[in-house]
Design an enzyme around this catalytic site. Structure first.
Site, short mmCIF file in Angstrom:
data_model
loop_
_atom_site.label_atom_id
_atom_site.label_comp_id
_atom_site.label_asym_id
_atom_site.label_seq_id
_atom_site.Cartn_x
_atom_site.Cartn_y
_atom_site.Cartn_z
N ARG B 82 0.83 -1.21 0.00
CA ARG B 82 0.00 0.00 0.00
C ARG B 82 0.86 1.26 0.00
O ARG B 82 0.48 2.28 -0.55
CB ARG B 82 -0.85 0.03 1.26
N ASP B 219 5.79 -24.32 5.13
CA ASP B 219 6.19 -24.47 6.54
C ASP B 219 7.71 -24.38 6.47
O ASP B 219 8.38 -25.33 6.02
CB ASP B 219 5.75 -25.83 7.10
N HIS B 220 8.26 -23.24 6.87
CA HIS B 220 9.68 -23.01 6.59
C HIS B 220 10.58 -24.04 7.27
O HIS B 220 11.72 -24.24 6.85
CB HIS B 220 10.09 -21.58 6.96
N GLU B 258 12.45 -21.69 21.92
CA GLU B 258 12.81 -20.32 21.52
C GLU B 258 13.22 -19.55 22.77
O GLU B 258 12.66 -19.77 23.84
CB GLU B 258 11.61 -19.61 20.90
N HIS B 282 4.77 -27.04 12.62
CA HIS B 282 6.18 -27.43 12.63
C HIS B 282 6.41 -28.79 13.32
O HIS B 282 7.06 -29.68 12.76
CB HIS B 282 7.03 -26.40 13.36
N LYS B 382 8.25 -20.60 24.46
CA LYS B 382 8.97 -19.33 24.35
C LYS B 382 9.74 -19.09 25.65
O LYS B 382 9.42 -19.66 26.69
CB LYS B 382 7.98 -18.19 24.14
#
Lengths: 336, 532
Positions: B82, B219-220, B258, B282, B382
């Site tokens: 945008r 899905d990386h 993580e 994942h 996390k």
């Protein structure tokens, strides 16, 4: 024979870049020559050192001063996590971090060992978050407590991450406090913690000698605690380890009180007299066993330096029932 | 997926073969070429082209493909957004992203040849005419660069915009369903839906416009080298595969940890939580790769069929079993490398009374012949002690005789650990005698590191995945039925949690490996977590 370090690659880094920088170091070294990455364990080495000025880093040599760290990892390749802990500070966050790879071996068989040094004024409660980040989960973790346990008791949170706790009771200034500091480590419940006292190794030849020298007549004296131990100044802990061992094996009651005395004369490290007839004397080379009216014998003492001894303990993961029993007996004795 | 060995029949790219009714010079010359060379040039249109994903991941990945000579010549990369931006401004934006996030430093000479392929078009999807500027600009770019009109539409936009964007592409006649030449493909990022119903709605809407073989659901994790290596490890080595079953494996652990908190994603994460954000995609993908049967070929659908079967074999966790086999928790304040960090509820954008889980651990059973009775315990969270993703396959203990006779010094069972990140590689733990006259046994590692073995840095997941889209290889992408099967499996857990609005949520201090409840989950089976 252990290798000498042939190369050191070091770089300062930040807490967040420890792993990437180590990986980069390995890649750089691998470009120059083939190298095997050697890691048998995590070796957490805690140094209680106050910085000269808050937040001012020590050099790596200052940090590892008087510690045969390179010699140990040459013998037992480990991921070394060297923590400088300053209890006097309450500020958090590591203030100096560096990573390195030490290279050993001949050109055709080079191997490397990684070392991470973290200098931190972190409070005890935050220090474990540093160590936890750096541990490799696929190898055993040994904590090598290089400080005097009687003055600087171990941090529970660090010990809880370890499978093995290595210390040297020879360094203790106060044996009673040192033994009592170990009390909690002896009772870790179902979690397995292997204790390894480098000093205990020194007692092994004497224990062997007594095993071979003892007779039925000696047994009675031993059971009643009719034992005199004379130790060279500086070896009080060794003497008490001997007491602990006998107390455990002979199931001594509180009334059994061996005589433990220091001497400043002679070259014997430790002499033990059992009753009137049997004597075993340990020095740096041999144990000499003498018995009134009979021929004596000697047991050789293996020659090893501190690095040899620490590395041997690191390799020797396992439950040392004799040491554990000896310590348990001493804890009971000193708790009274 | 790996190249076929030289002696085997040469592999073709499935969709490229299907796409090629004409015999062009390209078609003739690509015969016998390996995959990367045989990729047709295309325009890559990135919706959200000026966003964070493009800046940090996509543009650096494309640059690295260019550095390696893998990006087809003349490829056009067209950012769409945008915000008004000129081509030159977009090139600066890309350069900044590459400088900051590329795995290899920016090379000015390579940049000079890469930058001219970057363009930016300001457009929105607000009404039917809003994509018109994009269409006319693409026509010009493709004409000038001699491109055949193949297009990849990458939706690097919030999931709420997936369906409107696809519908606008259809209305503006950018794409026709099943279109083969020039071809059109679409890439969408997770999360695909927030539950089964919404996932179906997204898939239905996209299916109105694109055929399933035109759709690439990323899905990386599946693009990571070590993840791809799982199949190689299992099916290219005769030592491992015979052991991958209930006879020899005691249990399998998967940890995806993580260190970061929720960061700037609170808006999304509050609605998602760890189960939706990590497990549904994942972790279940990793589990399928470990547990799948050998596929009879490396064809994308054959591999994906086998993975789907694993998901379909997962024992459902429903009702009170959710409380027994699933642990959710939220992190409180704690420490990260010695630094104090806030609890989840103190993070910016998070409801102070939030019940969103930042940690989840599950004990999972696969009810098939191969894995009957073997627990798969998985966890993700996390603010854990380290960033690490690892699969560890724990073999059964040797009998309690001979070297394992002493209960006080039990031998460590063999463990095959696959490190997905960081320090990609794998290790096999074995027991070995310590030199000396006595029999003392020490657990040693046979350890393989990608970094020091192959040198250089491994390609980023997005490099591989983008290249696969260009090549028309869907192996590493999620098929619709698999996405929906995964949602179907997690829904009873989400439903149970939705009913539990007052029960206290377990917590764990930031910087630790989860709550005590997670330890109890695994310790109840006589096992313990292996921390990466």
């Amino acid at each position: 024979m252990a290798q000498s370090v042939v190369d050191r690659a070091w770089r300062p880094t930040t807490p967040d870049d420890i792993e990437p920088d180590l990986a980069e170091l390995w890649r750089t070294i691998a470009k120059e020559r083939p190298i095997a990455r050697a890691v048998m364990s995590n070796l957490v080495v805690v140094r209680e050192r106050a910085a000269a000025k808050a937040g001012e880093p020590l050099t790596i040599d200052e940090l590892a001063q008087d510690l045969p760290l390179e010699e140990v990892v040459a013998r037992h390749p480990s991921r070394v996590i060297l923590i400088q802990h300053d209890r006097s500070q309450t500020v958090c966050a590591p203030f100096a971090v560096s990573v390195g790879v030490l290279t050993f071996g001949p050109p055709e068989a080079r191997y490397g060992v990684e070392e991470i040094s973290v200098q931190s004024a972190c409070a005890e409660q935050s220090l474990p978050s540093i160590v936890r980040r750096l541990l490799r989960g696929d190898v055993p973790t040994s904590v090598w407590w290089t400080e005097d346990l009687s003055q600087a008791p171990p941090l529970d949170a660090l010990v809880s991450m370890a499978r093995q706790f290595v210390y040297h009771s020879h360094d203790w200034r106060d044996v009673r406090r040192g033994i009592l500091a170990l009390a909690t480590l002896l009772n870790t419940g179902p979690r397995r913690l292997d204790l390894a006292d480098v000093n205990w190794r020194r007692l092994t030849p004497l224990r062997h000698a007594l095993l071979h020298a003892g007779t039925a007549a000696d047994l009675d004296h031993l059971r009643r605690g009719n034992v005199q131990i004379v130790y060279r100044a500086g070896d009080e802990a060794l003497a008490w380890l001997a007491v602990g061992w006998l107390a455990a094996r002979m199931e001594w009651t509180p009334e059994a009180t061996p005589r433990v005395e220091e001497t400043r004369h002679g070259d014997e490290t430790l002499s033990m007299a059992v009753g009137p007839d049997l004597t075993a004397a340990l020095n740096d080379h041999r144990v000499l066993v003498t018995r009134r009216g009979a021929a004596g014998f000697t047991v050789s003492v293996p020659q090893e330096d501190r690095a040899d001894a620490v590395a041997a303990e690191l390799r020797n993961l396992g439950h040392d029932a004799c040491l554990r029993d000896a310590l348990t007996a001493l804890v009971a004795r000193f708790s009274r | 997926m790996p190249e076929a060995p030289a002696a085997a029949p040469q592999r073709t790219t499935p969709s490229a073969a299907a796409d090629s009714p004409t015999s062009s010079l390209f078609e003739q010359l690509k015969v016998g070429e390996t995959l990367p060379v045989a990729v047709e040039p295309a325009s890559l249109v990135i919706f959200g082209g000026a966003g964070d994903l493009a800046h940090r991941k996509l543009l650096p990945a494309l640059y690295n493909l260019h550095l390696d000579g893998l990006l087809p010549p003349r490829t056009a990369i067209v950012g769409v957004g945008r915000k008004p931006m000129t081509d030159d401004q977009y090139r600066e934006f890309a350069k900044d992203g590459i400088t900051q996030f590329s795995r290899r430093p920016l090379d000015e000479r390579a940049w000079e040849t890469f930058a001219p392929g970057l363009f930016f078009v300001t457009a929105s999807i607000d009404d039917d005419a809003s994509l018109a500027p994009l269409g006319s600009r693409l026509d010009v770019i493709e004409h000038e660069r001699g491109l055949p009109g193949n297009r990849i539409y990458y939706l690097a936009v919030p999931p709420s915009v997936f369906v409107p964007t696809v519908r606008q592409l259809h209305r503006a006649r950018f794409v026709a369903k099943g279109q083969e030449r020039p071809w059109a493909r679409i890439i969408i990022e997770k999360p695909i839906g927030n539950d089964l119903e919404s996932a179906r709605a997204i898939n239905d809407a996209i299916a109105e416009v694109f055929d399933e073989r035109q759709i690439y659901r990323i899905d990386h994790y599946l693009g990571k080298e070590t993840v791809q290596n799982i199949l190689v490890l299992r099916f290219a080595n005769s030592i491992f595969e015979p052991l991958f079953n209930q006879k020899y494996i005691d249990h399998v652990q998967i940890t995806v940890a993580e260190t970061e908190g929720v960061g700037t994603r609170a808006g999304y994460y509050e609605q998602a939580g760890a189960l939706r954000d990590m497990v549904q995609n994942h972790l279940l993908q990793l589990l399928t790769l470990v547990a799948m049967e050998p596929p009879y070929s490396l064809d994308a659908d054959v591999v994906r069929d086998e993975k789907l079967e694993v998901i379909q074999s997962l024992r459902r966790i429903e009702g009170a079993d959710v409380d027994r086999f699933v642990v959710r928790a939220q992190h409180g304040p704690g420490f990260d490398m010695g630094r104090p960090v806030p609890g989840y509820r103190e993070e910016k954008g998070v409801d102070p009374g939030s019940r969103t889980e930042t940690f989840v651990a599950l004990q999972i059973w696969i009810d098939n012949w191969r894995w009957a009775g073997v627990p798969f315990v998985i966890r993700t969270g996390k603010r854990m002690p380290k960033r690490a993703s690892e699969i560890s396959i724990h073999l059964k203990e040797v009998p309690p005789i001979l070297f394992n006779a002493n209960p006080a010094s039990k031998l460590d069972p063999n463990v095959l650990s696959i490190r997905i990140q960081p320090d990609e590689g794998f290790a096999l733990g074995i027991s070995s005698k310590v030199p000396g006259p006595r029999v003392r046994i020490y657990p040693v590692q046979m350890d393989f590191h990608y970094g020091s073995t192959f040198g250089g840095s491994s390609p980023e997941a997005y490099e591989r995945l983008l290249l696969d889209v260009m090549a028309g290889d869907q192996t590493l992408f999620m098929r619709r039925d698999m996405v929906e099967a995964a949602w179907r499996w997690v829904m009873p857990i989400l439903n149970r949690w939705a009913e539990q609005t007052t029960e206290p949520l377990p917590t764990y201090p930031a910087g630790e490996w989860g709550p005590p409840e997670a330890n109890r989950l695994i310790e109840a089976t006589g096992r313990k977590w292996r921390n990466p």
